[in-house]
Design a protein around this motif. Structure first.
Motif, mmCIF file in Angstrom:
data_model
loop_
_atom_site.group_PDB
_atom_site.id
_atom_site.type_symbol
_atom_site.label_atom_id
_atom_site.label_comp_id
_atom_site.label_asym_id
_atom_site.label_seq_id
_atom_site.Cartn_x
_atom_site.Cartn_y
_atom_site.Cartn_z
ATOM 1 N N ARG A 1 0.739 -1.309 -0.027
ATOM 2 C CA ARG A 1 0.130 0.015 -0.038
ATOM 3 C C ARG A 1 0.872 1.418 0.040
ATOM 4 O O ARG A 1 2.132 1.160 0.287
ATOM 5 N N ILE A 2 0.254 2.198 -0.341
ATOM 6 C CA ILE A 2 0.977 3.515 -0.295
ATOM 7 C C ILE A 2 0.186 4.359 0.628
ATOM 8 O O ILE A 2 -1.050 4.689 0.438
ATOM 9 N N TYR A 3 0.633 5.141 1.726
ATOM 10 C CA TYR A 3 0.181 5.563 2.907
ATOM 11 C C TYR A 3 0.253 7.339 2.413
ATOM 12 O O TYR A 3 1.218 7.627 2.003
ATOM 13 N N LYS A 4 -0.962 7.764 2.772
ATOM 14 C CA LYS A 4 -0.921 9.271 2.861
ATOM 15 C C LYS A 4 -0.916 9.627 4.227
ATOM 16 O O LYS A 4 -1.458 8.794 5.240
ATOM 17 N N ALA A 5 0.052 10.483 4.782
ATOM 18 C CA ALA A 5 0.396 10.829 6.039
ATOM 19 C C ALA A 5 -0.434 11.030 7.029
ATOM 20 O O ALA A 5 -0.707 10.378 7.916
ATOM 21 N N ASP A 6 -1.624 11.781 6.314
ATOM 22 C CA ASP A 6 -2.749 12.156 7.493
ATOM 23 C C ASP A 6 -3.557 10.647 7.530
ATOM 24 O O ASP A 6 -3.956 10.769 8.667
ATOM 25 N N ALA A 7 -3.677 10.119 6.726
ATOM 26 C CA ALA A 7 -4.459 8.492 7.074
ATOM 27 C C ALA A 7 -3.780 7.834 8.080
ATOM 28 O O ALA A 7 -4.485 7.250 8.984
ATOM 29 N N LEU A 8 -2.564 7.702 7.867
ATOM 30 C CA LEU A 8 -1.672 6.910 8.972
ATOM 31 C C LEU A 8 -1.659 7.579 10.335
ATOM 32 O O LEU A 8 -1.855 7.022 11.320
ATOM 33 N N ARG A 9 -1.623 8.882 10.330
ATOM 34 C CA ARG A 9 -1.357 9.544 11.489
ATOM 35 C C ARG A 9 -2.798 9.329 12.260
ATOM 36 O O ARG A 9 -2.990 9.016 13.444
ATOM 37 N N ASP A 10 -4.093 9.195 11.466
ATOM 38 C CA ASP A 10 -5.248 9.053 12.053
ATOM 39 C C ASP A 10 -5.421 7.730 12.842
ATOM 40 O O ASP A 10 -6.065 7.635 13.742
ATOM 41 N N LYS A 11 -4.967 6.863 12.031
ATOM 42 C CA LYS A 11 -4.930 5.534 12.372
ATOM 43 C C LYS A 11 -4.279 5.227 13.784
ATOM 44 O O LYS A 11 -4.860 4.532 14.810
ATOM 45 N N VAL A 12 -3.238 6.076 14.150
ATOM 46 C CA VAL A 12 -2.618 6.123 15.390
ATOM 47 C C VAL A 12 -3.182 6.683 16.385
ATOM 48 O O VAL A 12 -3.435 6.313 17.438
ATOM 49 N N LEU A 13 -3.898 7.974 16.040
ATOM 50 C CA LEU A 13 -4.361 8.969 17.053
ATOM 51 C C LEU A 13 -5.769 8.181 17.422
ATOM 52 O O LEU A 13 -6.154 8.535 18.522
ATOM 53 N N ALA A 14 -6.294 7.111 16.563
ATOM 54 C CA ALA A 14 -7.434 6.553 16.877
ATOM 55 C C ALA A 14 -7.326 5.720 18.316
ATOM 56 O O ALA A 14 -8.077 5.395 18.836
ATOM 57 N N HIS A 15 -6.083 5.490 18.436
ATOM 58 C CA HIS A 15 -5.732 4.636 19.651
ATOM 59 C C HIS A 15 -5.485 5.631 20.997
ATOM 60 O O HIS A 15 -4.982 5.018 21.981
ATOM 61 N N GLY A 16 -5.655 6.744 20.891
ATOM 62 C CA GLY A 16 -5.322 7.674 21.953
ATOM 63 C C GLY A 16 -4.061 8.361 22.202
ATOM 64 O O GLY A 16 -3.867 9.279 23.042
ATOM 65 N N LEU A 17 -3.121 8.104 21.271
ATOM 66 C CA LEU A 17 -2.079 8.970 21.196
ATOM 67 C C LEU A 17 -2.044 10.337 20.916
ATOM 68 O O LEU A 17 -2.956 10.582 20.286
ATOM 69 N N LYS A 18 -1.061 10.952 21.085
ATOM 70 C CA LYS A 18 -0.739 12.309 20.802
ATOM 71 C C LYS A 18 0.330 12.663 19.721
ATOM 72 O O LYS A 18 1.228 11.901 19.969
ATOM 73 N N LEU A 19 -0.102 13.225 18.650
ATOM 74 C CA LEU A 19 1.210 13.545 17.600
ATOM 75 C C LEU A 19 2.037 14.496 18.356
ATOM 76 O O LEU A 19 1.522 15.729 18.461
ATOM 77 N N THR A 20 3.281 14.358 18.277
ATOM 78 C CA THR A 20 4.354 15.132 18.898
ATOM 79 C C THR A 20 5.099 16.004 17.884
ATOM 80 O O THR A 20 5.764 17.078 18.213
ATOM 81 N N ASP A 21 5.506 15.290 16.599
ATOM 82 C CA ASP A 21 6.336 15.925 15.614
ATOM 83 C C ASP A 21 6.582 15.004 14.403
ATOM 84 O O ASP A 21 5.762 13.866 14.386
#
Length: 243
Positions: free
Chosen positions: A148-168
């Motif tokens: 697959r080819i990821y769009k950064a915002d889609a991958l970011r949202d997959k991780v944020l869905a687990h309650g984490l915070k994007l820091t950088d």
């Protein structure tokens, strides 16, 4: 050649780190060099044997702090053999694009991360990767290849869905994008093509000598054509109310 920026993770003496899908071990070695207690985790036994050999050599040559610990472990990223909240830092560099069940893999990465800990994920960036796919089926349509080819915002949202915070976030390896476009254009198996050979020599010179010219060029080009995107997350500490 590191994709993860360790200065953004604060890895140091005693930090418990797991490098999931460690491959040839580049991020495992850097964590060990900085004094971490690191696990190089992968499903490829041959790679793990090579990584273990280098880790032992680093220890014998005094290239790591005496307190640092390192081991290699064979296993499946979909079922990490560790308890919840085991690691201060979890690294998954250039692996999720290979994993069919990426949501399940992300869940495992988050599960073994301690509250307050850091997760670093890197994947090929959408535009440079898309160009490679357009130029060559060989590049990705192979066993264990990119699925697959990821769009950064889609991958970011997959991780944020687990309650984490994007820091950088940042991009890396801009000079490598044209190299792979060139390989895809002439044929990924034609490593002896004169143009590919010449560009490869440039990359080796850059990695070994780190001249001002190429370092500056890469820093300018990374936001535009950086081959990889790196994202850093923090797992929140859940406060427990005292009655």
């Amino acid at each position: 050649m590191l994709t993860v920026d360790y200065d953004r993770l604060g890895v140091g003496a005693g930090t418990k780190v797991i490098d999931v899908g460690c491959g040839a071990g580049r991020h495992t070695f850097e964590a060990y060099r900085r004094g971490a207690d690191v696990v190089g985790f992968d499903q490829n036994v041959a790679d793990l044997n090579d990584v273990d050999e280098i880790l032992q050599a680093m220890k014998e040559k005094g290239e790591v702090p005496a307190s640092a610990k390192a081991q290699v472990v064979k296993g499946d990223a979909l079922e990490l053999p560790y308890a919840d909240g085991t690691f201060d830092c979890v690294i998954a560099s250039e692996i999720l694009e290979h994993v069919p069940e990426d949501d399940r893999a992300i869940s495992e990465l988050v599960r073994v991360l301690k509250p307050g800990g850091s997760l670093a994920i890197t994947v090929p960036r959408w535009l440079p990767e898309k160009v490679c796919w357009i130029l060559s089926d060989e590049y990705h349509a192979n066993e264990g290849g990119h699925i697959r080819i990821y769009k950064a915002d889609a991958l970011r949202d997959k991780v944020l869905a687990h309650g984490l915070k994007l820091t950088d976030t940042h991009h890396a390896h801009a000079l490598h994008a044209p190299y792979w476009w060139l390989k895809c254009a002439v044929g990924t198996e034609k490593s002896d093509h004169p143009a590919v050979t010449a560009y490869h020599k440039l990359l080796v010179w850059d990695m070994m000598s780190r001249p001002w010219l190429t370092r500056t060029a890469e820093s300018v080009l990374n936001p535009l054509i950086g081959k990889s995107v790196a994202m850093y997350f923090e797992k929140p500490v859940v406060s427990v109310a005292v009655s």
